[in-house]
Design an enzyme around this catalytic site. Sequence first.
Site, PDB file in Angstrom:
ATOM      1  N   CYS A 102       0.845  -1.406   0.036  1.00 26.36           N
ATOM      2  CA  CYS A 102      -0.064  -0.080  -0.098  1.00 26.36           C
ATOM      3  C   CYS A 102       0.869   1.205  -0.007  1.00 26.36           C
ATOM      4  O   CYS A 102       1.389   1.585  -0.831  1.00 26.36           O
ATOM      5  CB  CYS A 102      -1.036   0.037   1.061  1.00 26.36           C
ATOM      6  SG  CYS A 102      -2.312   1.216   0.987  1.00 26.36           S
ATOM      7  N   HIS A 139      -3.673  -4.941  -0.195  1.00 27.38           N
ATOM      8  CA  HIS A 139      -3.653  -5.291   1.099  1.00 27.38           C
ATOM      9  C   HIS A 139      -3.516  -6.832   1.117  1.00 27.38           C
ATOM     10  O   HIS A 139      -4.554  -7.377   1.358  1.00 27.38           O
ATOM     11  CB  HIS A 139      -4.330  -4.668   2.312  1.00 27.38           C
ATOM     12  CG  HIS A 139      -4.158  -3.248   2.486  1.00 27.38           C
ATOM     13  ND1 HIS A 139      -3.068  -2.922   3.509  1.00 27.38           N
ATOM     14  CD2 HIS A 139      -4.520  -2.241   2.109  1.00 27.38           C
ATOM     15  CE1 HIS A 139      -2.945  -1.553   3.576  1.00 27.38           C
ATOM     16  NE2 HIS A 139      -3.985  -1.193   2.693  1.00 27.38           N
ATOM     17  N   GLU A 146      -2.541  -8.653   3.340  1.00 30.55           N
ATOM     18  CA  GLU A 146      -3.103  -9.197   4.637  1.00 30.55           C
ATOM     19  C   GLU A 146      -4.410  -9.127   5.118  1.00 30.55           C
ATOM     20  O   GLU A 146      -4.958  -9.622   6.059  1.00 30.55           O
ATOM     21  CB  GLU A 146      -2.231  -8.415   5.791  1.00 30.55           C
ATOM     22  CG  GLU A 146      -2.582  -7.049   6.075  1.00 30.55           C
ATOM     23  CD  GLU A 146      -2.059  -5.865   5.016  1.00 30.55           C
ATOM     24  OE1 GLU A 146      -2.210  -4.969   5.110  1.00 30.55           O
ATOM     25  OE2 GLU A 146      -1.682  -6.394   4.094  1.00 30.55           O
TER      26      GLU A 146
END
Length: 196
Positions: free
Chosen positions: A78, A178, A180
């Site tokens: 990001c 992202h 994650e």
Amino acid sequence: MKEIAVIDYNAGNIQSVLFALDRIGVKPLLSNDPDRLYHAEKIIFPGVGEASTTMAHLKKHQLDTLIQSYNKPFLGICLGLQLMCRHSEEGDVDCLNVFDLPVRRFPEKAGLKVPHMGWNTVSFNDHPLFKDIAQDSYFYFVHSFYAAQSESTIGQTTYGLSFASSIARDNYMATQFHPEKSGVVGQLLLNNFINL
């Protein structure tokens, strides 16, 4: 196991990156010490925040020099991707120039909400980061600024315009989305990075 490091610089998404790595069995070193980080086998550079204040923080702790001189697998996420570019319109700041790319704000268009937030598809080139991931898989995005497409683009996404959602050059890789927060495909991508 080889040491995986996460750069600690008060970014908003560090905890979620640590949780995601924990889910795939990785216990990373979390550090802002350039010497410790330099000796890690791989580095993840997560980021949620504002470009100019974050660049000031990186410079204050000599993390800018570490990132620019690191020669092993390196993954920006990001804001991490944006700071690896040449310049960002956010705070009108010169960045790390790992990728010679400008970062621009999404244009205000009718029906286009900024920030770009939520799930969107990524179409990608044949790159080890995307091994075993289905073409046009959905990943999770939250951003108001983007890097333009270039020869470094390995993944692209459309949101009002087509932009680079993943870039790579030499040992450096970065995703605008992202991983994650992207469920199973995100974990697969992180695992691919760990196993490079």
